[in-house]
Write a protein that holds these residues in place. Structure first.
Motif, PDB file in Angstrom:
ATOM      1  N   LEU A 170     -38.534 -33.969  13.105  1.00  0.00           N
ATOM      2  CA  LEU A 170     -38.985 -33.738  14.484  1.00  0.00           C
ATOM      3  C   LEU A 170     -40.131 -32.720  14.519  1.00  0.00           C
ATOM      4  O   LEU A 170     -41.125 -32.905  15.217  1.00  0.00           O
ATOM      5  CB  LEU A 170     -37.813 -33.246  15.348  1.00  0.00           C
ATOM      6  CG  LEU A 170     -36.684 -34.248  15.623  1.00  0.00           C
ATOM      7  CD1 LEU A 170     -35.459 -33.544  16.218  1.00  0.00           C
ATOM      8  CD2 LEU A 170     -37.152 -35.364  16.558  1.00  0.00           C
ATOM      9  N   ASP A 177     -43.179 -34.615  13.159  1.00  0.00           N
ATOM     10  CA  ASP A 177     -43.649 -35.735  13.983  1.00  0.00           C
ATOM     11  C   ASP A 177     -44.283 -35.263  15.282  1.00  0.00           C
ATOM     12  O   ASP A 177     -45.246 -35.859  15.761  1.00  0.00           O
ATOM     13  CB  ASP A 177     -42.494 -36.675  14.318  1.00  0.00           C
ATOM     14  CG  ASP A 177     -42.087 -37.538  13.130  1.00  0.00           C
ATOM     15  OD1 ASP A 177     -42.655 -37.336  12.050  1.00  0.00           O
ATOM     16  OD2 ASP A 177     -41.209 -38.414  13.291  1.00  0.00           O
ATOM     17  N   PHE A 178     -43.708 -34.203  15.870  1.00  0.00           N
ATOM     18  CA  PHE A 178     -44.167 -33.793  17.198  1.00  0.00           C
ATOM     19  C   PHE A 178     -44.961 -32.491  17.166  1.00  0.00           C
ATOM     20  O   PHE A 178     -45.200 -31.893  18.193  1.00  0.00           O
ATOM     21  CB  PHE A 178     -42.977 -33.709  18.159  1.00  0.00           C
ATOM     22  CG  PHE A 178     -42.246 -35.020  18.296  1.00  0.00           C
ATOM     23  CD1 PHE A 178     -42.910 -36.133  18.790  1.00  0.00           C
ATOM     24  CD2 PHE A 178     -40.931 -35.148  17.897  1.00  0.00           C
ATOM     25  CE1 PHE A 178     -42.259 -37.353  18.907  1.00  0.00           C
ATOM     26  CE2 PHE A 178     -40.273 -36.369  18.015  1.00  0.00           C
ATOM     27  CZ  PHE A 178     -40.939 -37.474  18.515  1.00  0.00           C
ATOM     28  N   ASN A 179     -45.349 -32.087  15.958  1.00  0.00           N
ATOM     29  CA  ASN A 179     -46.206 -30.918  15.829  1.00  0.00           C
ATOM     30  C   ASN A 179     -45.606 -29.699  16.536  1.00  0.00           C
ATOM     31  O   ASN A 179     -46.250 -29.046  17.358  1.00  0.00           O
ATOM     32  CB  ASN A 179     -47.599 -31.245  16.395  1.00  0.00           C
ATOM     33  CG  ASN A 179     -48.657 -30.295  15.892  1.00  0.00           C
ATOM     34  OD1 ASN A 179     -48.534 -29.769  14.777  1.00  0.00           O
ATOM     35  ND2 ASN A 179     -49.654 -30.041  16.708  1.00  0.00           N
TER      36      ASN A 179
END
Ligand SMILES: [Zn+2]
Ligand SMILES: [Zn+2]
Lengths: 430, 430
Positions: free
Chosen positions: A167, A170-172
């Motif tokens: 997570l 993926d979502f920086n």
């Protein structure tokens, strides 16, 4: 850059605001069965408050009071007006419960957002909430604050480190809310998986919730390659967002427009001198559904004297120094074991372990501190050792205002205890 | 009594509203990389939409599209404008993620509050959220809706049944959000602990989240002594609060001011006749950050014909009938195994198990249904058995429009499978 102009309000205006809000809060509290009784007995009315100093006229509220009034005795509004409750687990006796109106949740979220802003988090940051949700105030508290601040919020919850990493990537994710013990575990997990923390986009960790030492903070910062910010909160005062470190990382600004804070001697109930350690006592100034007056937190801290370079005028609480129940009284002086620990641990010669012994000589209480000295410093040069012994005694006296006997011992010579170390032995006979 | 006047909007006005919002949504969708490409290719502009029927001109969006565009390809606004995301676990391949702006969260909470209101929950109710929080949309979805409706919300989370009971009792909890499988377990827990469910203040359970049969609902209702309400939602369309049963308990009103719903033949993509079963396809009408157009849910249902006694004009979805991937085609007719199961289970003579076999005779596909008959009905009177066989065949033909061969077998004679029962065997050679 501040979230709310109130953060830099001159002290005088802040106190005027506090006085106003204290009066208002007392009016509201009088609507509850508990405070209508206790304030009535104490003869306190909103009109009788003319300055914040008058808060001393109010009776204290304790955790036992909360337990006795469980669940509804401290509510100032009909139960239909509440939209949230958080409750302690209550493994022994009655649990405690705190109830929130929609106004109270909004206020809490705003305080939380302000707190996060003060340590450099901004709209545009992505916050992963790696703490549990549910009845624990830490999860939902940070969650609402993050959304209020406008951060993209990833409600990951605790555990499943592999997924947390995915997570984060993926979502920086730039900010993690993570309790210190999980942060330590998570660092080790990354190391074990061969993941370079520098390759992750994280830049800030919020690591309140559990009391921890400065050393732990620094370890988390270096292991995870980010800035870690300490905070203070307790469910009775909403949850997180009561006091929060700014980017100076030197004490936690307590939001004095929302909380009236006193530091008292837990034995006498009197205010300690400015900058001295004592029990933190808090009064809600903006909560409408269930305001608490002079709530005794049992947490020990002190106000850090002076002004903060960040420009905020709200006073700073020092790192929590333990629980009021730990306080020792020697020769009429209050001493907290944490003070001794911090003094010892700041000296490079001191090893892992120490022991505080209280004993009596004639009618006088005395204190002796056994201190393990690290191998390389435990030399045979008696003069050097005596010098060290004297330095330790002097430093301790400066901190605790009593001169202790200091006994230097070899490392590993103080027996280790399982779990929470027993640091104090009381040899006095009564 | 309705939460929002839009719930009783005359159909004509509702369609006008839908058309308006569809145009607006298309304008917004065009801001995303994905839809600017696909709508561009399809030549769709907001101006080209003149009625809801024009939705057919839009291309479908599938779960695979979501996966391919993971994480940001379907966002219509800069990432800074989002305050929440929920993500699927993505054990195989890319997960899917849904992003929400503050507006989208407010809308979701309002839809959720409206849903809860429609099954009789009111401000003054106390709701215990017995579902997990975190990335699962069920927990935070119900939580925000409950607070929006003004219910006192107890964020208990899942598990720890003993504690759940204490919270229910201490705080006079009237509504539980609980997934069906945990509701079954919780009933057994109460029984085992000797707790009379009637002694608990619970009056309503929200049991969406997992598809379940009417029989399960009735068992939960009688075991827990409350009304249990079914609902429909999916993360791609926010989460819970898409369609919800009213107190009539006869189908789930889908909020057509927020979702444009089509029922299609999953093979051809064409709309099925009104009242027929097909795949539910949904278009967001109020989401601003990440609206999905003609999203293929893979869930099978149908519109329940006629008007609901509650006065709401929004159409009702029937209980979910399985997944589109389950569809069988026999003699050119679409058949869903769930239709067969429901017909069989409504007959008292039918036992626990059945098996659907597909085979070929010459060039013709045929369907055979092996049905276990309960002991007491499996009599030796051949005429009675033949009568039963004929009745089953007739009922099935009425439901699936194909006459199956029906074979009656003794109970326990169809081999049981571990876990999810294998109900269909395809014996056709290609
Ligand atoms: Zn500062
Ligand atoms: Zn209805």
């Amino acid at each position: 850059m501040y979230f709310n102009p109130v953060e830099t309000l001159p002290r005088k205006e802040l106190e005027t605001l506090q006085t106003e809000r204290l009066k208002k809060t007392i009016s509201m509290a009088l609507q509850s069965p508990y405070y209508s009784r206790t304030l009535g007995e104490a003869g306190v009315t909103p009109e009788s408050i003319r300055s914040v100093a008058d808060v001393k006229r109010l009776p204290f509220t304790t955790k036992d009071d909360l337990r006795n009034e469980y669940p509804y005795g401290m509510l100032c509004k009909p139960i239909e007006e509440f939209v949230r409750l958080h409750a302690s687990s209550g493994t022994t006796g009655n649990p405690t419960a705190v109830f929130y109106t929609q106004h109270d949740l909004d206020e809490w979220a705003s305080l939380m957002a302000r707190s996060m802003y003060s340590c450099g988090i901004r709209k545009g940051d992505v916050l992963q909430n790696m703490a549990g949700y549910g009845l624990f105030t830490g999860g939902l508290g940070i969650h609402y604050g993050s959304e209020r601040l406008g951060c993209l919020t990833v409600p990951a919850g605790a555990g499943n480190s592999k997924r947390q990493v995915k997570l984060i990537r993926d979502f920086n994710v730039t900010v993690a809310h993570i309790i210190p013990s999980y942060a330590m575990y998570f660092s080790e997990f990354l190391h074990h998986e061969g993941i370079d923390p520098e390759s992750l986009p994280l830049r800030i960790a919020l690591i309140g919730a559990e009391p921890h030492t400065e050393e732990i903070r620094q370890r988390i910062e270096s292991m995870l390659h980010l800035k870690a910010y300490n905070s203070y909160g307790l469910s009775e005062m909403n949850g997180p967002g009561v006091a929060f470190e700014c980017t100076e990382q030197n004490g936690m600004h307590v939001w004095e427009d929302a909380f009236l804070v006193e530091i008292i001697n837990p034995e006498t109930g009197e205010h300690v001198a400015d900058g001295e350690i004592g029990e933190v006592v808090m009064t809600n100034l903006t909560r409408q559904g269930m305001p608490l007056l002079r709530y005794r937190t049992r947490d020990l801290s002190r106000f850090i004297p002076g002004e903060c370079a960040c420009g905020r005028t709200h006073r700073r609480l020092d790192r929590i120094q333990g629980r009021a129940d730990d306080m020792l009284i020697i020769k009429g002086v209050n001493i907290y074991p944490m003070q001794i620990e911090q003094t010892l641990m700041s000296m490079p010669e001191v090893g892992q372990n120490y022991l505080i012994e209280l004993f009596r000589e004639g009618v006088m209480d005395q204190i002796r501190v056994k201190v393990e000295i690290r191998e390389e410093f435990f030399v045979e040069d008696m003069r050097k050792l005596q010098g060290l012994q004297k330095r330790i005694a002097t430093r301790l006296r400066d901190e605790i205002l009593v001169t202790p006997r200091v006994e230097l011992v070899q490392s590993e010579s103080i027996p280790k205890t399982q779990g929470k170390a027993k640091r104090v032995v009381d040899l006095r006979d009564d």
